[in-house]
Design an enzyme around this catalytic site. Structure first.
Site, PDB file in Angstrom:
ATOM      1  N   GLU A  61      -2.215  -3.256   3.838  1.00 36.21           N
ATOM      2  CA  GLU A  61      -2.580  -2.547   2.618  1.00 36.21           C
ATOM      3  C   GLU A  61      -2.627  -3.567   1.483  1.00 36.21           C
ATOM      4  O   GLU A  61      -1.614  -4.165   1.144  1.00 36.21           O
ATOM      5  CB  GLU A  61      -1.518  -1.478   2.360  1.00 36.21           C
ATOM      6  CG  GLU A  61      -1.797  -0.500   1.272  1.00 36.21           C
ATOM      7  CD  GLU A  61      -0.648   0.483   1.132  1.00 36.21           C
ATOM      8  OE1 GLU A  61      -0.271   0.777  -0.018  1.00 36.21           O
ATOM      9  OE2 GLU A  61      -0.109   0.950   2.160  1.00 36.21           O
ATOM     10  N   ASP A  69       4.322   2.681  -8.949  1.00 35.14           N
ATOM     11  CA  ASP A  69       4.871   1.392  -8.538  1.00 35.14           C
ATOM     12  C   ASP A  69       6.196   1.120  -9.231  1.00 35.14           C
ATOM     13  O   ASP A  69       6.326   1.292 -10.436  1.00 35.14           O
ATOM     14  CB  ASP A  69       3.890   0.262  -8.866  1.00 35.14           C
ATOM     15  CG  ASP A  69       2.560   0.432  -8.157  1.00 35.14           C
ATOM     16  OD1 ASP A  69       2.595   0.709  -6.955  1.00 35.14           O
ATOM     17  OD2 ASP A  69       1.512   0.302  -8.807  1.00 35.14           O
TER      18      ASP A  69
END
Length: 275
Positions: free
Chosen positions: A56, A67
């Protein structure tokens, strides 16, 4: 088989192989261009050498969606260095013949939209990407976009959270042609000591809706956690822990960092088999 001579495999093929071997897959996340593009290129085949099933590649974004601080810091550094979308495409294209496993892009839909959806999909396909993960593209808005992505030859992956309603889960399952990304917890990425107790039940519920693989992410960083998911989920997604490895070994240069990433991938998969 050496990755330089192995034929490229699709997401469907890879997870089919894993199921027959009774092994859980590892989806390894790396931020593109961190700590530099030379390291990104070196790490791609290194992750496959360590046993990763899917890679990824995160496209840096200035407004993180989910995140945690480790990935945010990496993205901030690459953006300050002036990394562009086309730089990422070029880096993946240069190394693609040395990687047989699928490579998927993880990025905000706003990046795709600004680039132009059809143009982005064509460029990603040409560079060697196999799919896109668009974490901020929920249904029903996702329907038309996913149609364009799949028409361009890429697989689509959308996210399901513990709080996602059953009706929305069914919609997401229909729109995901690659795999379904199940968030083990609501919130941001980052290492956690324990996986929630409801992960298995949620994965089973998702698998009742689709024949697509279900991969679990957020918080995974130890072989024991991957072992906990083996036989339950099709794949475990590891991100923050890989970024920490990139940071800790950056001084060794691209080759040294790649060697460590191979070793760490093998460590994570030590307990990946199940009966």
């Amino acid at each position: 088989m050496n990755s330089t001579t192995a034929a490229r495999r699709s997401i469907e093929q890879v997870f089919g192989e894993l199921a027959r071997a009774k092994r859980i897959g590892l989806v390894a996340f790396i931020p593109a261009g961190y700590p530099n593009l030379a390291t990104t290129s070196a790490v791609l085949p290194a992750l496959e050498a360590g046993g990763a099933s899917v890679i990824e590649v995160g496209f840096p974004f200035s407004d993180p969606i989910a995140d945690g601080p480790t990935i945010q810091a990496a993205f901030t550094e690459t953006l300050k260095a002036g990394l562009k979308v086309d730089d990422i495409f070029a880096a993946v294209a240069r190394e693609r013949e040395n990687v047989s496993i699928p490579i998927v892009g993880m990025l905000s839909y706003s990046i795709v939209w600004r680039y132009g959806v059809k143009r982005f999909v064509a460029a990603a396909k040409s560079a060697g990407f196999d799919g896109l993960i668009l974490p901020d593209l929920p249904p029903p808005e996702a329907q038309s976009v996913c149609g364009i992505v799949r028409a361009g030859g890429l697989d689509t992956t959308l996210l399901v959270a513990p709080t996602t309603t059953p009706a929305r889960r069914a919609e997401i399952a229909k729109l995901s042609s690659g795999f379904i990304y199940y968030l083990s917890v609501s919130g941001i990425t980052g290492e956690r000591d324990q996986l929630p107790t409801d992960v298995a039940a949620n994965v089973r519920q998702l698998k009742s809706l689709t024949d697509r693989p279900v991969c679990v992410g957020f918080g995974i960083h130890r072989p024991q956690q991957i072992a906990q998911l083996a036989g339950v989920a099709d794949g475990a997604i590891v991100g923050t822990a890989f970024v920490k490895q990139l940071t800790q070994h950056a001084a060794t240069g691209p080759a040294g960092t790649a060697e460590r990433m191979t070793a760490y991938t093998r460590e994570l998969l030590a307990l990946a088999s199940y009966k």
